[in-house]
Write an enzyme that holds these catalytic residues in place. Structure first.
Site, PDB file in Angstrom:
ATOM      1  N   TYR A 166       0.813  -1.206   0.000  1.00 40.54           N
ATOM      2  CA  TYR A 166       0.000   0.000   0.000  1.00 40.54           C
ATOM      3  C   TYR A 166       0.860   1.275   0.000  1.00 40.54           C
ATOM      4  CZ  TYR A 166      -4.300   2.595   0.849  1.00 40.54           C
ATOM      5  OH  TYR A 166      -5.371   3.437   0.757  1.00 40.54           O
ATOM      6  N   GLU A 173       2.199   6.414  -7.001  1.00 37.54           N
ATOM      7  CA  GLU A 173       1.146   7.264  -7.543  1.00 37.54           C
ATOM      8  C   GLU A 173       1.466   8.743  -7.333  1.00 37.54           C
ATOM      9  OE1 GLU A 173      -2.622   6.030  -5.858  1.00 37.54           O
ATOM     10  OE2 GLU A 173      -2.089   3.935  -6.160  1.00 37.54           O
TER      11      GLU A 173
END
Lengths: 243, 340
Positions: A166, A173
């Site tokens: 994660y 991102e």
């Protein structure tokens, strides 16, 4: 965000305390099994594609191009999951699932596809690999759950790998969006300025910055929610095993 | 109709308007008053919070809430929800103890509704905000637009008209909140004020920014478009006001009795024949008028979002009407005649 819907009600319910919910019928279950198998296969294709491209080229750069099409296809296909929730065959929240899938689709199309200059960035490889591993585990988890034959390994992997994947995905991102900023500002991509007939303006550059800022409150919430789910699911199973 | 019938009608109406709380009947000589015992249990933890004995059978839920408040001062009555079933609906304040399906020992589950705020406060903050915010943009206060435009005035006539319409709308709402509206719930959760104010204030700022912008483009079809939109806007404002007056006249002060609204002599209320919540219909119409008048996309977005919200509310109200009244007119739709 890189690991969507990990702590959804579906998994918590099927693992922890089976509530009397009207589950999907036989036809819906068959459809969902096919859907999840296809998605698992798709992401495996992407994983294999990445490995093969790396071995062929000998470097990490530019691997995005080798898996561009399957990535777009299978990530966009995840929009069906919103439909599943809306129809009721999957007991998750439409809003939560929608939000997570849309953020993935946004990164795939509105950032990586739209701003060609970032496609060579290493940050793209970072989030694509995080997504790939996460999705393979997640979809195989769903497949086995639906067939009521869930190997503990898959359940463990689903609730443990996210601890690394994660943050890895989120970093990839954010770096990608950050890298896209100067090009968006220069070309005025997806932006509308005044004056115009509809008296409206939109600055995509500012929008991207706001998106990055939104990670600050959202990411910790989702991350800690998943950690709590992990404790609930894995610790409960251990207790059950001890008995 | 003869005078007798008129008299009967008048007294009948009087009776309806009088306070609904029944006067406790004086006990007959032979009977003794059976006092109730009331136990209040926390709905979540099931722990016993309070035991009251010697409670009058004619006490209302509100009286019990007041007693509970005395021993637990942090939970004022508006914050308390007392229920017969932990998952059920809260009992109404005016319910009388002896009419409830409980034995002489009544057990109520207590649910904390959280900090409450008066509905009037929320409504007024919701309306004052947009009124002032819009004017800030209209007068082009500093730091909004480029410095050379500070305190300047728009050269477009429609911008001034839009300001008047927008301000009129919110002034009307403020006056209605102060003098006309009669809301059955005294309070609402505190977080509503933040939620509602953010919604109204942010949208108001967004719309006002573009309408009062130095680079504002007036409507494509010019005067004709603006005049038509203005007529629609005013028509719907009058309509909305008529509906609010009609709804006010349905309820007597302090009474919580619900009645079906019907068309009156006022033509603007004839829409009651087709719609359950015409106040929302007229509100939608006003904002559509404003959108066309300003030809501004953010206004269109506000109208659409408002329409979605109002449809949800209208459908809820329509459902409540149908549940409460067996003879509710079947021709009516929640918000749009025949459609929605």
């Amino acid at each position: 965000m890189s690991a969507p819907a990990m702590g959804t009600t579906k998994t918590a319910h099927s693992d922890v305390a089976p509530k009397k919910k009207r589950g999907p019928g036989a036809l819906a279950t068959a459809y969902l099994v096919i859907y999840n198998v296809v998605m698992t296969a798709g992401w495996l294709v992407i994983a294999v594609g990445l490995v093969r491209a790396y071995l062929a080229r000998g470097s990490y750069h530019g691997l995005y191009y080798s898996i561009e099409k399957p990535l777009k296809f299978f990530q966009t296909g995840a929009l069906l999951e919103v439909l599943h929730c809306a129809v009721g065959i999957v007991p998750s929240s439409v809003v939560l699932t929608g939000f997570q899938v849309l953020s993935r689709v946004f990164l795939t199309w509105a950032v990586t596809h739209s701003v060609r200059e970032v496609q060579n960035e290493d940050s793209v490889l970072l989030f694509v690999s995080a997504w790939t591993i996460t999705e393979i585990i997640r979809y195989s988890f769903y497949t086995f759950s639906l067939l009521n034959h869930l190997p503990y390994l898959i359940k463990w992997a689903r609730y443990t790998f996210f601890l690394v994947l994660y943050p890895m995905g989120v970093t990839g991102e954010l770096l990608t969006v950050y890298a896209a900023l100067p090009y968006v500002q220069k070309t005025g991509l997806y932006s509308v300025t005044l004056p115009n007939k509809y008296n409206f303006s939109f600055d995509y550059h500012t929008f991207l910055i706001l998106t990055m800022v939104s990670y600050i409150p959202l990411f910790p919430q989702l991350y800690f929610h998943m950690m709590r789910q992990r404790k609930k699911v894995l610790c409960h199973v251990e207790e059950y095993k001890k008995e | 109709m003869d005078t007798l019938a008129l008299e009967a009608k008048a007294t009948g109406q009087e009776k309806k308007c009088s306070a609904p709380r029944p006067r406790p009947k004086p006990p007959k000589k032979a009977k003794r008053i059976v006092y109730f015992e009331v136990e209040i249990v926390d709905a979540k933890t099931k722990e016993k919070l309070l035991l009251l004995d010697k409670v009058e059978p004619t006490s209302t839920i509100l009286d019990i809430k007041a007693l509970f408040h005395k021993s637990n001062p942090q939970w004022y009555p508006a914050r308390q929800s007392l229920r017969l079933d932990p998952k059920g609906k809260g009992l109404k304040d005016e319910d009388v103890l002896q009419t409830l399906p409980v034995g002489t020992t009544a057990s109520f589950y207590f649910f904390d509704l959280g900090a409450q705020i008066a509905w009037g406060t929320v409504f007024l903050s919701e309306c004052y905000g947009p009124l002032l915010i819009y004017l800030m943009f209209y007068f082009r206060l500093p730091f909004i637009y480029a410095p050379k435009y500070d305190f300047s005035s728009s050269k477009h006539w429609v911008v001034h008209l839009a300001c008047m319409c927008h301000s009129f709308h919110y002034v009307k709402r403020i006056l209605e909140t102060l003098f006309i509206h009669r809301i059955s719930h005294g309070t609402m959760p505190l977080r509503n004020i933040f939620k509602n104010c953010s919604y109204y204030w942010c949208f108001a700022a967004w719309m006002a920014y573009y309408i009062n912008h130095p680079l504002y483009t007036p409507p494509y079809y010019g005067q004709q478009q603006v005049k038509t939109a203005l007529i629609l806007f005013l028509f719907c404002q009058v309509g909305n006001f008529s509906i609010n007056i009609t709804l006010r006249n349905l309820k007597c002060p302090g009474s919580k009795v619900k009645k079906i609204p019907h068309p009156t002599k006022n033509p603007f209320t004839w829409i009651f024949a087709l719609v359950s919540c015409p106040n929302y219909t007229y509100e939608l119409g006003s904002w559509m008028g404003f959108t066309v008048m300003t030809q501004c996309l953010p206004v269109a977005f506000f109208t659409i979002v408002g329409f979605v919200l109002m449809t949800v509310w209208a459908r809820g109200k329509h459902r409540n009407y149908r549940k409460e009244f067996r003879d509710y007119p079947t021709l009516r739709s929640p918000i749009l005649p025949f459609i929605l």
